[in-house]
Design a protein around this motif. Structure first.
Motif, PDB file in Angstrom:
ATOM      1  N   LEU A 165     -43.863  52.970  38.230  1.00  0.00           N
ATOM      2  CA  LEU A 165     -44.927  52.764  39.210  1.00  0.00           C
ATOM      3  C   LEU A 165     -44.429  52.999  40.627  1.00  0.00           C
ATOM      4  O   LEU A 165     -45.108  53.633  41.443  1.00  0.00           O
ATOM      5  N   ASN A 166     -43.243  52.489  40.937  1.00  0.00           N
ATOM      6  CA  ASN A 166     -42.702  52.673  42.279  1.00  0.00           C
ATOM      7  C   ASN A 166     -42.478  54.147  42.596  1.00  0.00           C
ATOM      8  O   ASN A 166     -42.691  54.582  43.739  1.00  0.00           O
ATOM      9  N   ASN A 167     -42.061  54.918  41.614  1.00  0.00           N
ATOM     10  CA  ASN A 167     -41.881  56.365  41.839  1.00  0.00           C
ATOM     11  C   ASN A 167     -43.210  57.026  42.190  1.00  0.00           C
ATOM     12  O   ASN A 167     -43.276  57.868  43.097  1.00  0.00           O
ATOM     13  N   LEU A 168     -44.270  56.643  41.479  1.00  0.00           N
ATOM     14  CA  LEU A 168     -45.589  57.213  41.767  1.00  0.00           C
ATOM     15  C   LEU A 168     -46.110  56.737  43.115  1.00  0.00           C
ATOM     16  O   LEU A 168     -46.659  57.520  43.902  1.00  0.00           O
ATOM     17  N   LEU A 169     -45.962  55.456  43.381  1.00  0.00           N
ATOM     18  CA  LEU A 169     -46.465  54.899  44.641  1.00  0.00           C
ATOM     19  C   LEU A 169     -45.751  55.493  45.845  1.00  0.00           C
ATOM     20  O   LEU A 169     -46.359  55.732  46.891  1.00  0.00           O
ATOM     21  N   ALA A 170     -44.458  55.757  45.705  1.00  0.00           N
ATOM     22  CA  ALA A 170     -43.704  56.333  46.816  1.00  0.00           C
ATOM     23  C   ALA A 170     -44.176  57.740  47.145  1.00  0.00           C
ATOM     24  O   ALA A 170     -44.100  58.174  48.302  1.00  0.00           O
ATOM     25  N   ALA A 171     -44.673  58.452  46.142  1.00  0.00           N
ATOM     26  CA  ALA A 171     -45.121  59.825  46.352  1.00  0.00           C
ATOM     27  C   ALA A 171     -46.617  59.934  46.605  1.00  0.00           C
ATOM     28  O   ALA A 171     -47.127  61.034  46.837  1.00  0.00           O
ATOM     29  N   SER A 172     -47.330  58.806  46.583  1.00  0.00           N
ATOM     30  CA  SER A 172     -48.785  58.843  46.702  1.00  0.00           C
ATOM     31  C   SER A 172     -49.219  58.965  48.152  1.00  0.00           C
ATOM     32  O   SER A 172     -48.491  58.603  49.076  1.00  0.00           O
ATOM     33  N   ASP A 173     -50.437  59.470  48.316  1.00  0.00           N
ATOM     34  CA  ASP A 173     -51.045  59.565  49.647  1.00  0.00           C
ATOM     35  C   ASP A 173     -51.637  58.205  49.991  1.00  0.00           C
ATOM     36  O   ASP A 173     -52.512  57.704  49.286  1.00  0.00           O
ATOM     37  N   ASP A 174     -51.147  57.583  51.068  1.00  0.00           N
ATOM     38  CA  ASP A 174     -51.655  56.259  51.428  1.00  0.00           C
ATOM     39  C   ASP A 174     -52.810  56.326  52.415  1.00  0.00           C
ATOM     40  O   ASP A 174     -53.133  55.343  53.080  1.00  0.00           O
ATOM     41  N   GLY A 175     -53.460  57.488  52.499  1.00  0.00           N
ATOM     42  CA  GLY A 175     -54.594  57.622  53.401  1.00  0.00           C
ATOM     43  C   GLY A 175     -55.812  56.853  52.936  1.00  0.00           C
ATOM     44  O   GLY A 175     -56.624  56.401  53.744  1.00  0.00           O
ATOM     45  N   LEU A 176     -55.972  56.707  51.597  1.00  0.00           N
ATOM     46  CA  LEU A 176     -57.120  55.987  51.066  1.00  0.00           C
ATOM     47  C   LEU A 176     -56.848  54.491  51.001  1.00  0.00           C
ATOM     48  O   LEU A 176     -57.630  53.670  51.486  1.00  0.00           O
ATOM     49  N   PHE A 177     -55.725  54.121  50.400  1.00  0.00           N
ATOM     50  CA  PHE A 177     -55.341  52.718  50.305  1.00  0.00           C
ATOM     51  C   PHE A 177     -53.864  52.581  50.637  1.00  0.00           C
ATOM     52  O   PHE A 177     -53.063  53.463  50.334  1.00  0.00           O
ATOM     53  N   ALA A 178     -53.506  51.453  51.204  1.00  0.00           N
ATOM     54  CA  ALA A 178     -52.113  51.207  51.567  1.00  0.00           C
ATOM     55  C   ALA A 178     -51.238  51.283  50.328  1.00  0.00           C
ATOM     56  O   ALA A 178     -51.553  50.709  49.282  1.00  0.00           O
ATOM     57  N   SER A 179     -50.117  51.982  50.442  1.00  0.00           N
ATOM     58  CA  SER A 179     -49.209  52.136  49.312  1.00  0.00           C
ATOM     59  C   SER A 179     -48.366  50.881  49.133  1.00  0.00           C
ATOM     60  O   SER A 179     -47.900  50.280  50.106  1.00  0.00           O
ATOM     61  N   ALA A 180     -48.163  50.502  47.888  1.00  0.00           N
ATOM     62  CA  ALA A 180     -47.418  49.290  47.570  1.00  0.00           C
ATOM     63  C   ALA A 180     -46.014  49.621  47.072  1.00  0.00           C
ATOM     64  O   ALA A 180     -45.731  50.736  46.624  1.00  0.00           O
ATOM     65  N   ARG A 181     -45.166  48.631  47.158  1.00  0.00           N
ATOM     66  CA  ARG A 181     -43.851  48.674  46.511  1.00  0.00           C
ATOM     67  C   ARG A 181     -43.701  47.380  45.731  1.00  0.00           C
ATOM     68  O   ARG A 181     -44.038  46.304  46.220  1.00  0.00           O
ATOM     69  N   ILE A 182     -43.196  47.472  44.496  1.00  0.00           N
ATOM     70  CA  ILE A 182     -43.125  46.326  43.594  1.00  0.00           C
ATOM     71  C   ILE A 182     -41.666  45.976  43.330  1.00  0.00           C
ATOM     72  O   ILE A 182     -40.822  46.861  43.172  1.00  0.00           O
ATOM     73  N   ALA A 183     -41.373  44.698  43.281  1.00  0.00           N
ATOM     74  CA  ALA A 183     -40.034  44.226  42.939  1.00  0.00           C
ATOM     75  C   ALA A 183     -40.157  43.074  41.954  1.00  0.00           C
ATOM     76  O   ALA A 183     -41.165  42.353  41.934  1.00  0.00           O
ATOM     77  N   LEU A 184     -39.140  42.906  41.113  1.00  0.00           N
ATOM     78  CA  LEU A 184     -39.116  41.835  40.130  1.00  0.00           C
ATOM     79  C   LEU A 184     -37.968  40.880  40.418  1.00  0.00           C
ATOM     80  O   LEU A 184     -36.866  41.297  40.778  1.00  0.00           O
TER      81      LEU A 184
END
Length: 357
Positions: free
Chosen positions: A199-218
Motif C-alpha cells: 500500500l505504501n508503494n502505491l500511495l507514494a506514487a499516487s496523485d494527491d491532487g484528489l485526496f491527501a496521500s497517506a503513509r502507513i506504519a505498524l
C-alpha cells in the motif's frame, strides 16, 4: 467481483427484498432512516467479520420476523449466502453454491471494502478499530488471513482462560497453545506487513491532487516472524500469568497513519484531512486488490458524497468510473449523484421498499 442479484429476508427493515444489480454504480438515495445503509450492511456481511456496523446477530434480524435473517447474492454461476436460523439466532452460517462453508471462506469469493461516517473516528479512538480496519484490508488481499486470525484468537482465548485460572496451568498445554499463537500470529504479522508495504508503494506514487496521500506504519516491528514472536511469548509468560491474559502478540498491534505531504500523524490532522486520508487508502487498496487478485473489489461508500465539494465529488465519480468494478453509494439527495454515468442504477429507498428511478 459483481453481485448481479441481492436477496434479503428478515434483514433490518426489509422483510423481503430482491435487488437486480449490474457492474458499475448502484445508487441508493432516500431520507435518513429509510434503510439505505441496511443494504450496504447486508452486502458487507458477504465477507468475514461482523459487517460495516459490527452489530450483534440478534440486532440484525427484523423485529417483525421469526428471529432469523438471510442475505444471499448471485455472481454469475456462483451463489453466496449467510445468515442465522430460528433455532440458532446467535450463530451465523454461510454457504457457497448451497454447500455449508466456514464464514471466513467467503473471502475466497468476494473482496469488499467500505467507508462509513462512523469511520471518521478511526484515527481518534483506540487501536482496536484501526486493527480491525487493517485486517479487513489484509483479508481482502489474502483470504487466508481470516483463517489465521480466527485460529489465533481461539488459541489466545483458551490460553487466557488457563492463565486466569487459580490453579497452576499445565506447562505442556500452555506450550501447545503457545505453538498455535506463534504459527498463526506470525502468519498474521507477515500478511499485515506485506499489505502495508504494498500500500505504501502505491500511495507514494499516487496523485494527491484528489485526496491527501497517506503513509502507513505498524507498531511491533520486531514481532514480524516466528522467532521474534516465540521469544516475546516465552519471555512474557510470567507477566501473562500475573495479568491473567496474553500481553504480547499481533492482537496488540496498532496501525499509524500519516499525512504524507505534511509528515503529520492523522490524529493531528483536520477532520477533512482525516477523511481524505481514508479515501486515499481505500482507493489505493482497491487498485492493489485488482492488481494482485485480478478483479476489482466491491466498494460500499455510505454517505460519502455529502461530505465532498462539487468539484471533488465529480472527480471522485470520474475516477471510480474509469477504474471499473461495482460501487454502491448512499445519500439523502439524488442531486448528489448527478455526475455519475448515465447507465448507473439509481434506486429510491423508502422504508423497506426500493423503486428504480
Amino acid at each position: 467481483m459483481t453481485i448481479t442479484r441481492l436477496t434479503l429476508k428478515n434483514f433490518r427493515n426489509y422483510a423481503q427484498l430482491r435487488l437486480e444489480a449490474t457492474s458499475g454504480f448502484i445508487v441508493l438515495s432516500g431520507e435518513n432512516g429509510a434503510g439505505k445503509t441496511n443494504i450496504l450492511e447486508a452486502v458487507s456481511l458477504l465477507s468475514p467479520g461482523r459487517g460495516l456496523r459490527r452489530a450483534g446477530l440478534t440486532d440484525i434480524a427484523s423485529e417483525t420476523g421469526a428471529g432469523d435473517f438471510a442475505v444471499a447474492a448471485e455472481m454469475g454461476d456462483v451463489s453466496l449466502g449467510t445468515g442465522t436460523s430460528v433455532d440458532q439466532p446467535e450463530r451465523r452460517k454461510s454457504r457457497v453454491n448451497g454447500a455449508a462453508v466456514p464464514t471466513n471462506d467467503l473471502a475466497q469469493w468476494l473482496s469488499i471494502l467500505w467507508l462509513t461516517p462512523a469511520m471518521d473516528r478511526l484515527f481518534m479512538e483506540g487501536a482496536t478499530g484501526r486493527r480491525n480496519f487493517l485486517d479487513r484490508l489484509v483479508t481482502a488481499l489474502e483470504p487466508d488471513h481470516a483463517h489465521n486470525s480466527g485460529r489465533y484468537d481461539a488459541a489466545r482465548r483458551e490460553r487466557n482462560r488457563l492463565l486466569a485460572d487459580d490453579s497452576t496451568p499445565d506447562p505442556g498445554w500452555l506450550d501447545g497453545l503457545d505453538g498455535q499463537l506463534i504459527q498463526h500470529g506470525a502468519a498474521i504479522a507477515k500478511a499485515r506487513f506485506r499489505a502495508v508495504d504494498a500500500l505504501n508503494n502505491l500511495l507514494a506514487a499516487s496523485d494527491d491532487g484528489l485526496f491527501a496521500s497517506a503513509r502507513i506504519a505498524l507498531d511491533d516491528q520486531e514481532l514480524r516472524d516466528e522467532g521474534s514472536l516465540r521469544q516475546a511469548i516465552a519471555s512474557s509468560r510470567s507477566a501473562d500469568r500475573a495479568a491473567g491474559r496474553t500481553l504480547r502478540g499481533p492482537h496488540r498491534a496498532d496501525m499509524r497513519v500519516y499525512h504524507r505531504a505534511k509528515d503529520q500523524p492523522a490524529e493531528k490532522c483536520s477532520t477533512g484531512e482525516q477523511k481524505a486520508l481514508l479515501f486515499s487508502i481505500i482507493l489505493a487498496h482497491a487498485d492493489l486488490i485488482a492488481d494482485q487478485r485480478g478483479n476489482r473489489p466491491i466498494l460500499l461508500l455510505d454517505e460519502v458524497a455529502a461530505h465532498l465539494d462539487p468539484q471533488r465529488r465529480a472527480a471522485l465519480f470520474a475516477k471510480l468510473a474509469a477504474k471499473g468494478g461495482q460501487v454502491w453509494l448512499t445519500g439523502t439527495e439524488p442531486e448528489l449523484f448527478k455526475d455519475i454515468p448515465e447507465d448507473a442504477l439509481h434506486f429510491r429507498v423508502n422504508q423497506g421498499t426500493l423503486d428504480l428511478r
